[in-house]
Design a protein around this motif. Structure first.
Motif, PDB file in Angstrom:
ATOM      1  N   TYR A 132      44.347  78.163  50.489  1.00  0.00           N
ATOM      2  CA  TYR A 132      43.635  77.146  49.734  1.00  0.00           C
ATOM      3  C   TYR A 132      44.555  76.541  48.673  1.00  0.00           C
ATOM      4  CZ  TYR A 132      39.311  78.914  51.736  1.00  0.00           C
ATOM      5  OH  TYR A 132      38.318  79.286  52.603  1.00  0.00           O
ATOM      6  N   ARG A 133      44.371  75.262  48.438  1.00  0.00           N
ATOM      7  CA  ARG A 133      45.060  74.589  47.336  1.00  0.00           C
ATOM      8  C   ARG A 133      44.185  74.761  46.098  1.00  0.00           C
ATOM      9  NH1 ARG A 133      50.128  73.127  46.029  1.00  0.00           N
ATOM     10  NH2 ARG A 133      50.094  71.439  44.525  1.00  0.00           N
ATOM     11  N   ILE A 134      44.741  75.406  45.080  1.00  0.00           N
ATOM     12  CA  ILE A 134      44.018  75.675  43.842  1.00  0.00           C
ATOM     13  C   ILE A 134      44.696  74.892  42.719  1.00  0.00           C
ATOM     14  CG2 ILE A 134      43.238  77.455  42.218  1.00  0.00           C
ATOM     15  CD1 ILE A 134      42.107  77.808  45.051  1.00  0.00           C
ATOM     16  N   ALA A 135      43.887  74.241  41.895  1.00  0.00           N
ATOM     17  CA  ALA A 135      44.398  73.552  40.711  1.00  0.00           C
ATOM     18  C   ALA A 135      43.635  74.050  39.494  1.00  0.00           C
ATOM     19  CB  ALA A 135      44.243  72.043  40.861  1.00  0.00           C
ATOM     20  N   LEU A 136      44.363  74.257  38.418  1.00  0.00           N
ATOM     21  CA  LEU A 136      43.782  74.686  37.147  1.00  0.00           C
ATOM     22  C   LEU A 136      44.112  73.630  36.106  1.00  0.00           C
ATOM     23  CD1 LEU A 136      45.006  78.394  37.180  1.00  0.00           C
ATOM     24  CD2 LEU A 136      42.836  77.494  38.042  1.00  0.00           C
ATOM     25  N   ASP A 137      43.137  73.345  35.259  1.00  0.00           N
ATOM     26  CA  ASP A 137      43.290  72.293  34.262  1.00  0.00           C
ATOM     27  C   ASP A 137      42.618  72.764  32.982  1.00  0.00           C
ATOM     28  OD1 ASP A 137      43.791  69.694  33.235  1.00  0.00           O
ATOM     29  OD2 ASP A 137      41.783  69.057  33.821  1.00  0.00           O
ATOM     30  N   GLY A 138      43.322  72.672  31.877  1.00  0.00           N
ATOM     31  CA  GLY A 138      42.754  73.075  30.599  1.00  0.00           C
ATOM     32  C   GLY A 138      41.721  72.075  30.115  1.00  0.00           C
ATOM     33  N   SER A 139      40.563  72.559  29.722  1.00  0.00           N
ATOM     34  CA  SER A 139      39.511  71.649  29.277  1.00  0.00           C
ATOM     35  C   SER A 139      39.797  71.112  27.873  1.00  0.00           C
ATOM     36  CB  SER A 139      38.154  72.344  29.313  1.00  0.00           C
ATOM     37  OG  SER A 139      38.131  73.420  28.411  1.00  0.00           O
TER      38      SER A 139
END
Length: 126
Positions: A80-87
């Motif tokens: 899976y392609r996972i992306a994390l982004d700081g809120s």
């Protein structure tokens, strides 16, 4: 000054107290105690940062992970392609992650000290 026998007796007492404490509190340091459902694997995102992290799986936003919390995502086995982004920050991370049947894939997310725009992510199978 205590003799050798007294020293051994005190050492044995301390050992017994420490061993008893380990048995009562549990020696297993397993933070991720939820097993994947049959036929699936579980992605665990463990957020060690001071802010909430937004999580995207295959481009679709899923539930956030709060500061100093972890969240489980049950998925079919695969890549899976996972992306994390700081809120609340400019930090982000993206990469391919393997999900194995019957296993937990753990992503530990830390603030990266060398660059304020990146997360430091450590992955392992549990």
């Amino acid at each position: 000054m205590a003799g050798f026998g007294e020293w051994m007796r005190r050492g044995s007492l301390v050992f017994c107290l420490v061993a008893t404490g380990g048995v009562l509190t549990g020696c297993d340091d397993d933070d991720y105690d939820r097993d994947p459902p049959p036929g699936l694997g579980t992605l665990v995102v463990d957020n060690f940062t001071g802010t909430r992290v937004r999580v995207y799986i295959e481009g679709e936003r899923v539930a956030n992970v709060g500061s100093d919390e972890h969240r489980y995502y049950d998925l079919e086995p695969g890549i899976y392609r996972i992306a994390l982004d700081g809120s609340d920050t400019d930090r982000s991370w993206a990469g391919d992650v393997d999900i194995l049947e019957g296993r937990r894939t753990v992503m530990e997310v830390h603030s990266y000290s060398a660059d304020y725009r990146e997360y430091d992510v450590r992955m392992f199978f549990d």
